[in-house]
Every structure is written in structure tokens, then in C-alpha cells.
Design an enzyme around this catalytic site. Structure first.
Site, short mmCIF file in Angstrom:
data_model
loop_
_atom_site.label_atom_id
_atom_site.label_comp_id
_atom_site.label_asym_id
_atom_site.label_seq_id
_atom_site.Cartn_x
_atom_site.Cartn_y
_atom_site.Cartn_z
N ASN A 198 0.87 -1.17 0.00
CA ASN A 198 0.00 0.00 0.00
C ASN A 198 0.91 1.23 0.00
OD1 ASN A 198 -1.77 2.06 0.57
ND2 ASN A 198 -2.26 1.37 2.65
N TRP A 199 1.04 1.83 -1.15
CA TRP A 199 1.99 2.93 -1.30
C TRP A 199 1.45 4.24 -0.72
CZ3 TRP A 199 4.34 2.33 -6.96
CH2 TRP A 199 4.94 1.06 -7.05
N LYS A 200 0.18 4.24 -0.36
CA LYS A 200 -0.47 5.44 0.21
C LYS A 200 -0.24 6.65 -0.73
CE LYS A 200 -0.18 3.38 4.73
NZ LYS A 200 -0.16 3.54 6.19
N HIS A 251 -9.43 1.30 4.78
CA HIS A 251 -8.17 1.44 5.51
C HIS A 251 -8.41 2.37 6.70
CE1 HIS A 251 -4.13 2.73 6.54
NE2 HIS A 251 -3.72 1.62 5.96
N GLU A 276 -6.91 4.82 7.78
CA GLU A 276 -6.75 6.24 7.47
C GLU A 276 -8.01 6.80 6.79
OE1 GLU A 276 -2.97 5.79 5.45
OE2 GLU A 276 -2.09 5.19 7.36
N GLU A 315 -5.50 -4.76 10.63
CA GLU A 315 -4.46 -3.76 10.84
C GLU A 315 -4.75 -3.00 12.14
OE1 GLU A 315 -2.41 -2.58 6.92
OE2 GLU A 315 -4.24 -1.39 7.08
N GLY A 374 2.45 2.32 10.88
CA GLY A 374 3.43 3.40 10.72
C GLY A 374 4.12 3.79 12.02
N SER A 402 3.39 -2.14 10.51
CA SER A 402 4.83 -2.21 10.75
C SER A 402 5.44 -3.57 10.44
CB SER A 402 5.16 -1.78 12.19
OG SER A 402 4.76 -0.43 12.40
N GLY A 437 2.82 -1.00 4.38
CA GLY A 437 2.87 0.43 4.08
C GLY A 437 4.30 0.88 3.86
N GLY A 438 4.92 1.39 4.92
CA GLY A 438 6.26 1.97 4.82
C GLY A 438 7.28 1.09 4.11
P1 PGA Z 1 2.83 0.31 7.78
O1 PGA Z 1 1.38 0.55 7.14
O2 PGA Z 1 3.37 -0.97 7.20
O3 PGA Z 1 3.63 1.51 7.40
O4 PGA Z 1 2.63 0.20 9.25
C1 PGA Z 1 0.49 -0.51 6.91
C2 PGA Z 1 -0.79 0.02 6.29
O5 PGA Z 1 -1.23 1.11 6.66
O6 PGA Z 1 -1.40 -0.61 5.41
#
Ligand code: PGA
Length: 256
Positions: A10-12, A99, A101, A173, A179, A219, A240-241
Site C-alpha cells: 500500500n503505497w499510500k 483502511h 486512514e 491492521e 506506521g 509495521s 505500508g512503509g
Molecule cells: P505500515 O502501514 O506498514 O507503514 O505500518 C500498513 C498500512 O497502513 O497498510
């Protein structure tokens, strides 16, 4: 495990076209080096504006393409929104929905996420529906109640078709792990994944429930992926990251 693993990036809101192209090229090169040793499906979800360009790079490869969100509506007067068909039109086969967010910053509730899931199926996409509790909810012992509420909202809108039900992907999640560098322990992840699997068995029967993939996200890094993926109800990761660096993303894929 009867389910094939899935590692989804997930590149956001990251990646101008050049950077997105460079990122996926790095992933492609790493996968080519590994040849037949890759033991899971691989998905990348770039920001909308880079999907088409990334899609051209991965054409003919095993990497799948997805969006990070979509509208519940059919085409029409919805300024700033895009339909699932627009995603399939540029090569997507998956879409991330709900998600945390989107839920916390854009007011998406479980009913809206559920309607988006129905629209994703209608438009030929495989939905990845995200669920997860906040730190406060975990600390007050409400984790499983929150998960129950979020997961039960999807059932009324699931298609009747068994094959489509089996396609469904869920992602657990925990919001406090996204993050933050704090990962749920493999045992904490397994507890919630098994709880979700139990709900799926109850609502959809064991045949379907045992085909649905449940990803863990929050994470995930190359050094913790393997032990998390080794849990019986964890079928991969939503990353994500660590999805923004080819070597990290590839290191997580190597966790299978
Ligand atoms: P993260 O994000 O790996 O940076 O914790 C995961 C996500 O939000 O899908």
C-alpha cells in the site's frame, strides 16, 4: 496452508510517476532474480495517478495491481471520486477498502465500507477490506468487539456467489501498529485472525471461510514478516512503509 499467501504493498500518497516506476522496476528485478522461488502472490497499490504507468511496467509479470480506494457509486456527478470500473479499466484487479486512514480521516464507517465492497465486486475487483482497533480500544479490552462490529458489517453485502466469496481478502491492521514501528506480536495477530476466521465459518461456512485470505498489516518489516506469516490464520501482509523500498518489500516476500 491451503491458502496461497499474498503480500500487498500500500503505497499510500507516495510516488510521482518516475519514483513509482523506479520502485516497481526494483521489485520486478528482485522477483526475476528469485525466479520460481517466490511462494506468494504479490500486489502493488500505487496512488491513482501512477497506476497506469506502473501497470505498463508490470505487464506480463506476476505482479498484480490495485487501487487504494474507490467510490461506492456508479458514474455520474461525484466530483473527485472514481469508480471501480475506472480501476479495472487501467489494469487493477484489487482494491483496498476501509483502511484505517480512510475511516479516521475521511469519515468512512463500516456500512460505507461494506457498500464499497459490493461495488468493487460489481465492477470486477477483489476487495481487501481493512479492520482494526485503536490503542484505546485495545487497552480497554474492546478489541474483539470492535473487530466483530467491523467484520459483521460486510456480510449483508457479500455476493451470493461462492467463488466471489472465496475471493474476499480481509486485512487486520491494528491502528496502533500502523506506521508506528510497533507490531502486534505474532500471537496477538493470530488471536484476532482466528477470531475473524471463526466469524467467517459461522456466517459463510467452513468451505468458504478456509479460502478467504486474512492479511496482517502494521509495521511489517523483513525481520518480522516470517514469524508473523508462520501463524496458521495469517495469510500474508498489507505493507505500508516497507513497501516503498524494493529491498524491504522483497525481504517481506521472502518471509514465505
Ligand atoms: P505500515 O502501514 O506498514 O507503514 O505500518 C500498513 C498500512 O497502513 O497498510
Amino acid at each position: 496452508m491451503s491458502r496461497r499467501g499474498l503480500v500487498a504493498g500500500n503505497w499510500k500518497m507516495n510516488g510521482l510517476i518516475e519514483a513509482a516506476d523506479a520502485l516497481v522496476s526494483g521489485i520486478l528485478a528482485g522477483l526475476a532474480q528469485r525466479g520460481g522461488k517466490v511462494q506468494c502472490d504479490v500486489l502493488v497499490c500505487p496512488p491513482f495517478t501512477a497506476i497506469q504507468s506502473v501497470g505498463k511496467r508490470i505487464a506480463g509479470s506476476a505482479i498484480k495491481l490495485g487501487g487504494q480506494n474507490m467510490s461506492e457509486h456508479t458514474p455520474g456527478a461525484h466530483t473527485g471520486e472514481i469508480t471501480g470500473q475506472m480501476l479495472t479499466n487501467i489494469g487493477c484487479s484489487f482494491v483496498i477498502l476501509g483502511h484505517s486512514e480512510r475511516r479516521s480521516m475521511y469519515g468512512e464507517d463500516s456500512q460505507l465500507v461494506s457498500r464499497k465492497m459490493a461495488s468493487a465486486y460489481r465492477d470486477g475487483l477483489t476487495p481487501i477490506v481493512c479492520v482494526g482497533e485503536t490503542l484505546q480500544e485495545r487497552e480497554s479490552g474492546k478489541t474483539l468487539d470492535v473487530i466483530r462490529g467491523q467484520v459483521s458489517a460486510i456480510f449483508p453485502n457479500l455476493p451470493a456467489d461462492t467463488a466471489k466469496r472465496e475471493q474476499l481478502v480481509l486485512a487486520y491492521e491494528p491502528v496502533w501498529a500502523i506506521g508506528t514501528g510497533k507490531t502486534a506480536s505474532p500471537e496477538q495477530a493470530q488471536e484476532v485472525h482466528a477470531f475473524i476466521r471463526g466469524m467467517l465459518v459461522e456466517q459463510l461456512g467452513g468451505g468458504v471461510a478456509n479460502k478467504v485470505r486474512i492479511l496482517y498489516g502494521g509495521s511489517v518489516k523483513p525481520d518480522n514478516a516470517k514469524v508473523i506469516f508462520s501463524k496458521p490464520d495469517v495469510d500474508g501482509g498489507l505493507i505500508g512503509g516497507a513497501a516503498l523500498k524494493p529491498e524491504d518489500f522483497l525481504g517481506i516476500i521472502d518471509g514465505f
